[in-house]
Scaffold this motif. Structure first.
Motif, PDB file in Angstrom:
ATOM      1  N   UNK A 103      21.852 -12.452  23.196  1.00  0.00           N
ATOM      2  CA  UNK A 103      22.155 -13.824  23.856  1.00  0.00           C
ATOM      3  C   UNK A 103      22.185 -13.972  25.129  1.00  0.00           C
ATOM      4  N   UNK A 104      21.110 -13.058  25.505  1.00  0.00           N
ATOM      5  CA  UNK A 104      20.837 -13.109  27.400  1.00  0.00           C
ATOM      6  C   UNK A 104      19.486 -12.558  27.388  1.00  0.00           C
ATOM      7  N   UNK A 105      18.725 -13.650  27.840  1.00  0.00           N
ATOM      8  CA  UNK A 105      17.301 -13.350  28.013  1.00  0.00           C
ATOM      9  C   UNK A 105      16.965 -12.482  29.069  1.00  0.00           C
ATOM     10  N   UNK A 106      17.792 -12.441  30.252  1.00  0.00           N
ATOM     11  CA  UNK A 106      17.587 -11.329  31.431  1.00  0.00           C
ATOM     12  C   UNK A 106      17.763  -9.895  30.514  1.00  0.00           C
ATOM     13  N   UNK A 108      16.851  -9.052  27.813  1.00  0.00           N
ATOM     14  CA  UNK A 108      15.535  -8.932  26.889  1.00  0.00           C
ATOM     15  C   UNK A 108      14.467  -8.556  27.970  1.00  0.00           C
ATOM     16  N   UNK A 109      14.421  -9.113  29.022  1.00  0.00           N
ATOM     17  CA  UNK A 109      13.261  -8.819  29.873  1.00  0.00           C
ATOM     18  C   UNK A 109      13.420  -7.196  30.528  1.00  0.00           C
ATOM     19  N   UNK A 110      14.608  -7.108  30.835  1.00  0.00           N
ATOM     20  CA  UNK A 110      15.006  -5.559  31.211  1.00  0.00           C
ATOM     21  C   UNK A 110      14.684  -4.484  30.274  1.00  0.00           C
ATOM     22  N   UNK A 111      14.993  -4.826  29.043  1.00  0.00           N
ATOM     23  CA  UNK A 111      14.542  -3.740  28.367  1.00  0.00           C
ATOM     24  C   UNK A 111      13.077  -3.766  28.008  1.00  0.00           C
ATOM     25  N   UNK A 112      12.436  -4.804  27.842  1.00  0.00           N
ATOM     26  CA  UNK A 112      11.017  -4.861  27.847  1.00  0.00           C
ATOM     27  C   UNK A 112      10.251  -4.214  28.890  1.00  0.00           C
ATOM     28  N   UNK A 113      10.898  -4.486  30.208  1.00  0.00           N
ATOM     29  CA  UNK A 113      10.216  -3.438  31.148  1.00  0.00           C
ATOM     30  C   UNK A 113      10.378  -2.085  31.255  1.00  0.00           C
ATOM     31  N   UNK A 114      11.665  -1.556  30.903  1.00  0.00           N
ATOM     32  CA  UNK A 114      11.920  -0.093  30.763  1.00  0.00           C
ATOM     33  C   UNK A 114      10.900   0.603  29.666  1.00  0.00           C
ATOM     34  N   UNK A 115      10.771  -0.309  28.718  1.00  0.00           N
ATOM     35  CA  UNK A 115       9.991   0.176  27.454  1.00  0.00           C
ATOM     36  C   UNK A 115       8.535   0.513  28.012  1.00  0.00           C
ATOM     37  N   UNK A 116       8.160  -0.586  28.418  1.00  0.00           N
ATOM     38  CA  UNK A 116       6.606  -0.408  28.977  1.00  0.00           C
ATOM     39  C   UNK A 116       6.501   0.550  30.002  1.00  0.00           C
ATOM     40  N   UNK A 117       7.397   1.117  30.837  1.00  0.00           N
ATOM     41  CA  UNK A 117       7.472   1.820  32.096  1.00  0.00           C
ATOM     42  C   UNK A 117       7.438   3.113  31.323  1.00  0.00           C
ATOM     43  N   UNK A 118       8.079   3.510  30.386  1.00  0.00           N
ATOM     44  CA  UNK A 118       8.242   4.807  29.797  1.00  0.00           C
ATOM     45  C   UNK A 118       7.132   5.137  28.839  1.00  0.00           C
TER      46      UNK A 118
END
Length: 451
Positions: A103-106, A108-118
């Motif tokens: 229930x929070x698009x922000x 979602x963006x944060x998790x996506x960025x961390x995932x790609x980084x690692x």
């Protein structure tokens, strides 16, 4: 119709008898409620023995001469087909379920960025490790060059990017291409979150349907997972049996070095990241070992995906939203071994075999190419070969270099897949902890007897 399975040698007859006995043994172990991981290891060890004993006997299979262990390989292929049957519906419903709960698009963006980084960061590190191991031992010098071998077609960068976005979601799902399905699921999730803020009563029926369908697919997946030990036996028998003994001897240094590089990456990069985040590597290995064994023996990140997700949720303690987002992406993006270590070592082997200089600039291009390619080749069959082809092309090296190591690719692919899956597990665990969604009580709890 049954020509492939005609008994044309006494060895094939004995192989069939042994296969029946192994299946019976595994069924007996299930009846006695033996630990699942023990059943998988039993299948792997028996498959190794069968492959070594019967692998050198040849037969005709689909019009070509091959090892007789190919006749029991369909047991494993059936398992992978069943996995493919459930993966896409499972991924789509899980993504929608997980991210509508955020229930929070922000977030979602944060998790996506961390995932790609690692995922991408560890792949870059893996590339340097693969290059280092191959260069120190001058791997490739003395390899016989095959001028007739060719690489695979390389997809252009614009098509790679466009491929992330499905023009037909049904086609993407039927083709088992996970990234477009995840992207579609994210779009649907964002739309549901927005609409729910306006008129939540309209979204409730769909969310309830998605929840029910997801539960059904999880149950079907559990049914399929029970077949893992049988598939492991078949795949291991075929993988060992198909490799010529002389070829194994000639490429022993390569096999040893790539497994050494993968071990180094596993200990110092993957486990090192966990230790840096104050997560016990030993406990992680204990809890994640089932997914590691399945990955090693099935040689399929997709095939291991349901096991990976279940292990991360039930044994590691990562939350469902994190796991259901990171795991499908990790099965396609990052690929520490297939996209990093392997292409780097193939590049060094090719350069040495053809007498081509490999300098500092080439190393930089190598790291950049493998990191980008580990995104672009996502979901493509023969992913490691595709990654190596892209890398050789970017470096201006002969694509024929791939043929120098292809004869033992089945054995190498076991370790590659395991390192890929561990990379996904590490990324999910670290992201979950950073989001305070890692249940340390579950993580530190002792393993249950029958898991």
């Amino acid at each position: 119709m049954f020509k492939n399975y005609e008994i044309d040698s006494w060895q094939k007859g004995v192989l069939y008898l042994v296969a029946i006995l192994v299946v019976g043994l595994l069924m007996f172990m299930s009846k006695k409620k033996v630990k699942f991981s023990y059943k998988v290891l039993t299948g792997m060890l028996l498959g190794l023995i069968v492959g070594l004993i019967f692998g050198q006997t040849k037969t005709q299979f689909n019009g070509a001469e091959t090892t007789i262990t190919a006749t029991i390989r369909p047991i494993g292929q059936l398992y992978l087909r069943l996995i493919q049957m459930v993966v896409m519906p499972l991924v789509l419903t899980a993504v929608i379920k997980s991210f509508t709960s955020l229930e929070d698009t922000n977030k979602l963006k944060r998790i996506g960025g961390k995932t790609l980084f690692w995922l991408l960061g560890t792949t870059a590190a893996a590339t340097l490790i693969g290059y280092g191991f191959a260069s120190i031992f001058n791997l490739g010098k003395g390899f016989a060059v095959d001028p007739d071998a060719t690489g695979k077609t390389i997809t252009t960068i614009e098509n790679v990017i466009l491929g992330f976005f499905p023009n037909n979601i049904v086609t993407a799902m039927s083709g088992n291409v996970a990234i477009p399905v995840v992207v579609f699921g994210i779009f649907v999730s964002v739309a549901i979150i927005v609409e729910s803020k306006r008129k939540p009563e309209r979204m409730k029926p769909f969310l309830e349907f998605n929840e029910s369908f997801n539960r059904i697919m999880v149950r079907v997946t559990k049914f399929v997972i029970q077949l893992t030990p049988y598939a492991v036996f078949a795949f291991m028998s075929y993988a060992v049996g198909r490799n010529n003994i002389d070829a194994l001897k000639n490429l022993a240094l390569y096999i040893g070095l790539i497994y050494g590089a993968m071990a180094f990456h596993f200990v110092f990069v993957q486990m090192g990241i966990l230790a840096a985040h104050k997560i016990s590597p030993i406990q992680f290995i204990k809890k994640f070992s089932q997914a590691m064994v399945v990955a090693f023996t099935t040689q399929s990140s997709y095939g291991t995906l349901p096991v990976t997700q279940r292990t991360l949720k039930e044994k590691i303690g990562a939350s469902e939203p994190i796991v259901d987002f990171v795991a499908p992406i990790g099965a396609n993006v990052g690929m520490n071994a297939c996209g990093g270590i392997f292409p780097a070592m193939v590049a060094v082997i090719t350069a040495n075999a053809y007498g081509i200089e490999f300098g500092f600039v080439q190393v930089l291009v190598l790291v950049l190419t493998t990191t980008i390619a580990s995104i672009g080749i996502a979901g493509v069959p023969g992913i490691a070969t595709i990654a190596a082809t892209v890398t050789l092309s970017a470096l201006g090296l002969p694509l024929e270099g791939i043929a120098l190591v292809v004869s033992v690719d089945a054995l190498v692919d076991m370790g590659r897949t395991m390192i890929n899956v561990v990379g996904t597990g590490v990324a999910a665990t670290v992201v979950a902890k950073s989001e305070k969604e890692l249940d340390m009580e579950v993580f530190n709890a002792p393993l249950e007897k029958n898991n």
